[in-house]
Design an enzyme around this catalytic site. Sequence first.
Site, mmCIF file in Angstrom:
data_model
loop_
_atom_site.group_PDB
_atom_site.id
_atom_site.type_symbol
_atom_site.label_atom_id
_atom_site.label_comp_id
_atom_site.label_asym_id
_atom_site.label_seq_id
_atom_site.Cartn_x
_atom_site.Cartn_y
_atom_site.Cartn_z
ATOM 1 N N ASN A 197 0.851 -1.198 0.000
ATOM 2 C CA ASN A 197 0.000 0.000 0.000
ATOM 3 C C ASN A 197 0.885 1.245 0.000
ATOM 4 O OD1 ASN A 197 0.453 0.916 2.858
ATOM 5 N ND2 ASN A 197 -0.317 -1.142 3.255
ATOM 6 N N PHE A 241 -4.207 4.140 14.939
ATOM 7 C CA PHE A 241 -4.565 5.169 13.967
ATOM 8 C C PHE A 241 -5.812 4.727 13.222
ATOM 9 C CE2 PHE A 241 -0.569 7.034 14.798
ATOM 10 C CZ PHE A 241 -0.595 8.322 14.266
ATOM 11 N N PRO A 284 -3.375 -11.027 10.789
ATOM 12 C CA PRO A 284 -3.655 -10.750 12.205
ATOM 13 C C PRO A 284 -3.741 -9.257 12.423
ATOM 14 C CG PRO A 284 -1.353 -11.364 11.885
ATOM 15 C CD PRO A 284 -2.042 -11.589 10.568
ATOM 16 N N ASP A 285 -4.577 -8.845 13.371
ATOM 17 C CA ASP A 285 -4.670 -7.419 13.722
ATOM 18 C C ASP A 285 -3.698 -7.158 14.873
ATOM 19 O OD1 ASP A 285 -5.427 -4.903 14.841
ATOM 20 O OD2 ASP A 285 -7.237 -5.032 13.618
ATOM 21 N N LYS A 324 -13.908 2.325 15.844
ATOM 22 C CA LYS A 324 -12.669 1.533 15.728
ATOM 23 C C LYS A 324 -11.990 1.385 17.081
ATOM 24 C CE LYS A 324 -10.882 1.456 11.873
ATOM 25 N NZ LYS A 324 -10.328 1.891 10.595
HETATM 26 O O1 C5P Z 1 -8.640 -1.617 10.809
HETATM 27 P P1 C5P Z 1 -7.755 -0.517 10.355
HETATM 28 O O2 C5P Z 1 -6.675 -0.963 9.429
HETATM 29 O O3 C5P Z 1 -8.488 0.670 9.831
HETATM 30 O O4 C5P Z 1 -7.071 -0.008 11.700
HETATM 31 C C1 C5P Z 1 -6.037 0.875 11.713
HETATM 32 C C2 C5P Z 1 -5.229 0.718 12.970
HETATM 33 O O5 C5P Z 1 -5.023 -0.637 13.275
HETATM 34 C C3 C5P Z 1 -3.839 1.300 12.816
HETATM 35 O O6 C5P Z 1 -3.401 1.721 14.077
HETATM 36 C C4 C5P Z 1 -3.038 0.107 12.322
HETATM 37 O O7 C5P Z 1 -1.667 0.246 12.628
HETATM 38 C C5 C5P Z 1 -3.664 -1.015 13.111
HETATM 39 N N1 C5P Z 1 -3.681 -2.308 12.417
HETATM 40 C C6 C5P Z 1 -2.874 -3.331 12.877
HETATM 41 N N2 C5P Z 1 -2.918 -4.560 12.267
HETATM 42 C C7 C5P Z 1 -3.742 -4.778 11.230
HETATM 43 C C8 C5P Z 1 -4.556 -3.738 10.743
HETATM 44 C C9 C5P Z 1 -4.504 -2.524 11.358
HETATM 45 O O8 C5P Z 1 -2.102 -3.109 13.808
HETATM 46 N N3 C5P Z 1 -3.764 -5.972 10.678
#
Ligand code: C5P
Length: 406
Positions: free
Chosen positions: A209, A324, A304-305, A338
């Site tokens: 990205n 963020f 993974p998040d 969020k």
């Molecule tokens: O869900 P979204 O991508 O919009 O969320 C953004 C936030 O979540 C940012 O702080 C980003 O660094 C974190 N994030 C993460 N791991 C992911 C997706 C997002 O840490 N897989």
Amino acid sequence: MLNGKRVLLVISGGIAAYKSLELIRRLRERGAAVRCILTKGGAEFVTPLSVAALSEEKVFMELFSLTDESEMGHIRLSREADLVVVAPASASILARMAQGIADDLATTALLATDKPVLVVPAMNLMMWAHPATQANIATLERRGVARVGPGSGDLACGEVGAGRMAEPMEILAAIEEHFIERTSLTGLRALVTSGPTHEPIDPVRFIANRSSGRQGHAIAAALARRGADTLLVSGPSAEPDPAGVEVRRIETAEEMLAACRGALPVDVAVCAAAVGDWRVATPAGQKLKKDGGAPPQLTLTANPDILASLAEAGNQRPRLVVGFAAETENVIENATAKRAAKGCDWILANDVSPGTGTFGGGENTVHLVSAGGVESWPTQAKQAVADRLAERIARHLIAAQPAAAS
Ligand code: C5P
């Protein structure tokens, strides 16, 4: 705001040197004492008389001047300042600074100083883009030299591009920011994620990205400046490693997660990375071939998040977890949702709709969403956003510090 602060301003050669005259005025208006070194090249563009008149000080030009040396030796000149500003900073002075060459009064003072240095590059776009200049600036930044600009636009040489010296008010803002009182984070550990991730399709292709890593890197630098033991886990980014920060470079979301989990426990985690939401379930072991057939069908699987995983790390959970939210509409509503969904403490919401220039740009407009409500910050340089966030983090952690056992 700058009352009593002493700025040593080095004016090197370049058509943009006229902007430094305006800078001297603005600094003096704000109560700063400004002493100037004018290089031989600088004196081709502005006169010693105008520099002296505006700074209300003698102008220093010669390394081997008996009168100058007896009145004020070059070592004293370099030390009797709170901040050294090089504006304009030509390609040549940046190169000599990077190499440690001391062949005139300006470069000798710069080598002899024990004070923070801010450079304001100004040059032709090809000179700025040249790998030699880019390597020099990266070296200087790694050593902790701060930088403002250059911006893009019409250049004096008639070409258009990056190389334009920052405007006096921008330089002034950076100088004022330098003198902001900072709350110490010494003894605390910080983790920052930054940049994009690269999710492989096969050994040569990947999904990525447009994140530049600028904001995340600036946050790591701002936390480290306050004394935090800072680890930056970064995806592929052209940003130089920030001074005083331990940097772990990774490519994929899974690698980022492993590096972050391995860094726990930390006091604060700031997730500024633009982590790819999906990865290819089974990347090909060999380069995919066209072979005249149908294009390959990629099966994606969720990544993974990392933010959510840090927020639910049980007794390893950082005391403060910051995420963020890049939004293109309903910025605050979406960020508030969020924050709840990810279980983090603060969300910095920013508007990244096309036209805002946030991705890859130098500025950011953010709203801090916390349990206490929403705080909207003015549009400011990513460095300034980072500094403000780091200060908020420091104050929060210090206020919430468990009382030391007596
Ligand atoms: O869900 P979204 O991508 O919009 O969320 C953004 C936030 O979540 C940012 O702080 C980003 O660094 C974190 N994030 C993460 N791991 C992911 C997706 C997002 O840490 N897989």
